[in-house]
Structures are given as structure tokens and as C-alpha cells.
Design a protein around this motif. Structure first.
Motif, PDB file in Angstrom:
ATOM      1  N   UNK A  91      38.388  37.920  37.518  1.00  0.00           N
ATOM      2  CA  UNK A  91      37.482  39.072  37.479  1.00  0.00           C
ATOM      3  C   UNK A  91      37.471  39.731  36.101  1.00  0.00           C
ATOM      4  N   UNK A  92      38.639  39.759  35.442  1.00  0.00           N
ATOM      5  CA  UNK A  92      38.712  40.319  34.093  1.00  0.00           C
ATOM      6  C   UNK A  92      37.816  39.527  33.152  1.00  0.00           C
ATOM      7  N   UNK A  93      37.897  38.203  33.254  1.00  0.00           N
ATOM      8  CA  UNK A  93      37.059  37.328  32.435  1.00  0.00           C
ATOM      9  C   UNK A  93      35.584  37.562  32.739  1.00  0.00           C
ATOM     10  N   UNK A  94      35.237  37.603  34.031  1.00  0.00           N
ATOM     11  CA  UNK A  94      33.836  37.771  34.437  1.00  0.00           C
ATOM     12  C   UNK A  94      33.282  39.114  33.963  1.00  0.00           C
ATOM     13  N   UNK A  95      34.079  40.173  34.090  1.00  0.00           N
ATOM     14  CA  UNK A  95      33.623  41.500  33.648  1.00  0.00           C
ATOM     15  C   UNK A  95      33.495  41.570  32.132  1.00  0.00           C
ATOM     16  N   UNK A  96      34.385  40.871  31.439  1.00  0.00           N
ATOM     17  CA  UNK A  96      34.321  40.834  29.980  1.00  0.00           C
ATOM     18  C   UNK A  96      33.010  40.193  29.527  1.00  0.00           C
ATOM     19  N   UNK A  97      32.627  39.101  30.191  1.00  0.00           N
ATOM     20  CA  UNK A  97      31.355  38.457  29.861  1.00  0.00           C
ATOM     21  C   UNK A  97      30.200  39.367  30.272  1.00  0.00           C
ATOM     22  N   UNK A  98      30.416  40.109  31.353  1.00  0.00           N
ATOM     23  CA  UNK A  98      29.451  41.074  31.916  1.00  0.00           C
ATOM     24  C   UNK A  98      28.110  40.443  32.276  1.00  0.00           C
ATOM     25  N   UNK A  99      28.133  39.148  32.511  1.00  0.00           N
ATOM     26  CA  UNK A  99      26.940  38.441  32.969  1.00  0.00           C
ATOM     27  C   UNK A  99      27.397  37.504  34.083  1.00  0.00           C
ATOM     28  N   UNK A 100      27.020  37.796  35.320  1.00  0.00           N
ATOM     29  CA  UNK A 100      27.568  37.067  36.462  1.00  0.00           C
ATOM     30  C   UNK A 100      27.216  35.587  36.456  1.00  0.00           C
ATOM     31  N   UNK A 101      26.216  35.195  35.683  1.00  0.00           N
ATOM     32  CA  UNK A 101      25.809  33.791  35.644  1.00  0.00           C
ATOM     33  C   UNK A 101      26.891  32.849  35.181  1.00  0.00           C
ATOM     34  N   UNK A 102      27.927  33.360  34.548  1.00  0.00           N
ATOM     35  CA  UNK A 102      28.997  32.496  34.028  1.00  0.00           C
ATOM     36  C   UNK A 102      29.711  31.762  35.157  1.00  0.00           C
ATOM     37  N   UNK A 103      29.735  32.338  36.364  1.00  0.00           N
ATOM     38  CA  UNK A 103      30.476  31.694  37.458  1.00  0.00           C
ATOM     39  C   UNK A 103      29.849  30.361  37.854  1.00  0.00           C
ATOM     40  N   UNK A 104      28.529  30.205  37.670  1.00  0.00           N
ATOM     41  CA  UNK A 104      27.875  28.938  38.010  1.00  0.00           C
ATOM     42  C   UNK A 104      28.317  27.812  37.080  1.00  0.00           C
ATOM     43  N   UNK A 105      28.882  28.185  35.939  1.00  0.00           N
ATOM     44  CA  UNK A 105      29.356  27.211  34.962  1.00  0.00           C
ATOM     45  C   UNK A 105      30.877  27.047  35.028  1.00  0.00           C
ATOM     46  N   UNK A 106      31.503  27.704  35.995  1.00  0.00           N
ATOM     47  CA  UNK A 106      32.964  27.730  36.065  1.00  0.00           C
ATOM     48  C   UNK A 106      33.485  26.865  37.203  1.00  0.00           C
ATOM     49  N   UNK A 107      34.427  25.997  36.877  1.00  0.00           N
ATOM     50  CA  UNK A 107      35.094  25.154  37.860  1.00  0.00           C
ATOM     51  C   UNK A 107      36.562  25.544  37.921  1.00  0.00           C
ATOM     52  N   UNK A 108      37.082  25.708  39.130  1.00  0.00           N
ATOM     53  CA  UNK A 108      38.510  25.976  39.305  1.00  0.00           C
ATOM     54  C   UNK A 108      39.255  24.648  39.268  1.00  0.00           C
ATOM     55  N   UNK A 109      40.353  24.594  38.526  1.00  0.00           N
ATOM     56  CA  UNK A 109      41.150  23.369  38.430  1.00  0.00           C
ATOM     57  C   UNK A 109      42.560  23.672  38.918  1.00  0.00           C
ATOM     58  N   UNK A 110      42.934  23.085  40.053  1.00  0.00           N
ATOM     59  CA  UNK A 110      44.291  23.281  40.570  1.00  0.00           C
ATOM     60  C   UNK A 110      45.191  22.170  40.052  1.00  0.00           C
ATOM     61  N   UNK A 111      46.192  22.544  39.289  1.00  0.00           N
ATOM     62  CA  UNK A 111      47.136  21.570  38.738  1.00  0.00           C
ATOM     63  C   UNK A 111      48.350  21.438  39.662  1.00  0.00           C
ATOM     64  N   UNK A 112      49.207  20.463  39.353  1.00  0.00           N
ATOM     65  CA  UNK A 112      50.452  20.253  40.113  1.00  0.00           C
ATOM     66  C   UNK A 112      50.177  20.024  41.599  1.00  0.00           C
ATOM     67  N   UNK A 113      49.117  19.282  41.891  1.00  0.00           N
ATOM     68  CA  UNK A 113      48.771  18.970  43.280  1.00  0.00           C
ATOM     69  C   UNK A 113      49.037  17.476  43.507  1.00  0.00           C
ATOM     70  N   UNK A 114      50.231  17.134  44.060  1.00  0.00           N
ATOM     71  CA  UNK A 114      50.637  15.725  44.176  1.00  0.00           C
ATOM     72  C   UNK A 114      49.642  14.841  44.927  1.00  0.00           C
ATOM     73  N   UNK A 115      48.929  15.409  45.924  1.00  0.00           N
ATOM     74  CA  UNK A 115      47.979  14.619  46.721  1.00  0.00           C
ATOM     75  C   UNK A 115      46.565  14.670  46.160  1.00  0.00           C
ATOM     76  N   UNK A 116      46.447  14.796  44.836  1.00  0.00           N
ATOM     77  CA  UNK A 116      45.127  14.991  44.231  1.00  0.00           C
ATOM     78  C   UNK A 116      44.169  13.814  44.458  1.00  0.00           C
ATOM     79  N   UNK A 117      44.700  12.629  44.763  1.00  0.00           N
ATOM     80  CA  UNK A 117      43.826  11.469  45.006  1.00  0.00           C
ATOM     81  C   UNK A 117      43.310  11.426  46.448  1.00  0.00           C
ATOM     82  N   UNK A 118      43.903  12.205  47.326  1.00  0.00           N
ATOM     83  CA  UNK A 118      43.543  12.229  48.741  1.00  0.00           C
ATOM     84  C   UNK A 118      42.468  13.292  48.958  1.00  0.00           C
ATOM     85  N   UNK A 119      41.228  12.844  49.126  1.00  0.00           N
ATOM     86  CA  UNK A 119      40.108  13.787  49.258  1.00  0.00           C
ATOM     87  C   UNK A 119      40.261  14.694  50.471  1.00  0.00           C
TER      88      UNK A 119
END
Length: 202
Positions: A91-119
Motif C-alpha cells: 500500500x505504501x508503494x501504491x500510494x507513493x505512485x498515487x495512480x492505482x493503475x500500477x497494480x495491473x502491472x504488478x505480479x506477486x512473487x512468493x519465494x521459498x515455496x518448495x512445491x512451486x512446480x505443483x500447480x
């Protein structure tokens, strides 16, 4: 040659710089499709060097403005659960940009996930996150361009002279995980960098 700029952000200690290093050992890498990707790594939120939030946001702003072509994707890296600390940083990042459209370009990346190959395991984790009672968390996840699951463990430092077959096998397994994770992120970028890049209006 087309240039795609990838902004990498997240909380310090969650694998942000490790992911940037996984993708490239320099500031740029190629995926063999006549497209050049430029990684823009940043100081992490909650930096252990006691850097103020204002300074962190200033550095992120400098990174965005350095990408004259615009930002094609933002990778918000987190390890473990996406908890209140990550929501606040996002939210700090989003408010700093102050343009909500940035979220459409944002992907969350979860690291350290051992089962990452299991969809199925990845989808179950995503659904579990969406079931959380925290409304802000659900809104954050739903506003983004999905979640990628990877595993990017560090390679243990082993003296070459003392390395045995077990050490070699462990190193080989880690390298395989890293390569598979790298390919997963690259495939996502190839699919999601087709839209017009995000440019700040101010």
C-alpha cells in the motif's frame, strides 16, 4: 531492440535481490526473443540499515524514472505468508505512485515455496490467502496480475576439495530448482509484457 523494464520491490530479507540475481548477473538479460529485459532492483522496505521510508520511496521513484520506456512489470517479492507487513509495504508503494493503475502491472512473487512446480499446491496456497479474514490482503491479491511461486535457495559454500557425491547431488538439485524458477518467471514476463508499458503521469 525492444526493452522491457522490470521493477523488483519487497521487504528486506524476503528474497528480492536474490530473485533479481537469479534472473541476471548484470542489469539486463535476454530471453532469446529479441527482447531485452532490464531489472531495476531497489532497497527493500524495512531495510536493516535504518533507512527512512521516505528515502526508500525516493530510490524506487528514481528507479521508475530511469526507465524512460516505462515499466512493463513490477515484481513484488515476499517469502512465507503474505501478511500485514507485506500489505502495508504494498500500500505504501501504491500510494507513493498515487495512480492505482500500477497494480495491473504488478505480479506477486512468493519465494521459498518448495512445491512451486505443483500447480495444485500453488493454487491451493493462493486460495488459502484469499480466504484470509484480512480484507486488505484479499483486495491486494485481487488487484494484482496474479501470483508466481518459485524456490530460489542459496547454494551452500562447500570447499571443492572436500565435496563428495552427496554435496554434488545437493548442489545439482538446487541449481535445477533455480533454473526452473527462472524459467517460470521469464515465461510469465513473456506473456505479460505485451501491453503498453506503465508510465507515470507526474
Amino acid at each position: 531492440m525492444e526493452i522491457n523494464n522490470i521493477l523488483v520491490i519487497g521487504i528486506t530479507g524476503n528474497g528480492k535481490s536474490a530473485l533479481a540475481n537469479l534472473l541476471t548477473n548484470t542489469d539486463e538479460f535476454r530471453d532469446g526473443k529479441k527482447v531485452k529485459y532490464r531489472i531495476i532492483d531497489n532497497i527493500g522496505f524495512g531495510d536493516t540499515n535504518k533507512i527512512s521510508e521516505e528515502e526508500i520511496l525516493l530510490k524506487i521513484g528514481e528507479g521508475i524514472y530511469s526507465a524512460k520506456e516505462g515499466i512493463n512489470q513490477v515484481l513484488f517479492v515476499f517469502a512465507g505468508r503474505f501478511g500485514p507487513e507485506q500489505v502495508v509495504a504494498f500500500d505504501t508503494f501504491k500510494k507513493f505512485i498515487s495512480e492505482s493503475g500500477i497494480t495491473k502491472f504488478t505480479t506477486l512473487v512468493r519465494t521459498n515455496f518448495p512445491n512451486f512446480k505443483d500447480e495444485k499446491a500453488c493454487e491451493k496456497d493462493r486460495q488459502d490467502l484469499l480466504k484470509e479474514e484480512n480484507k486488505d490482503l484479499r483486495e491486494t491479491i485481487n488487484s494484482c496480475n496474479g501470483i508466481i511461486y518459485v524456490d530460489n535457495p542459496p547454494i551452500p559454500e562447500i570447499d571443492e576439495e572436500e565435496m563428495d557425491s552427496d554435496d554434488e547431488r545437493e548442489k545439482s538439485e538446487i541449481m535445477e530448482k533455480k533454473q526452473a524458477s527462472r524459467e517460470k518467471v521469464l515465461n510469465h514476463l513473456a506473456e505479460n509484457c505485451r501491453q503498453e508499458p506503465y508510465k507515470l503521469k507526474k
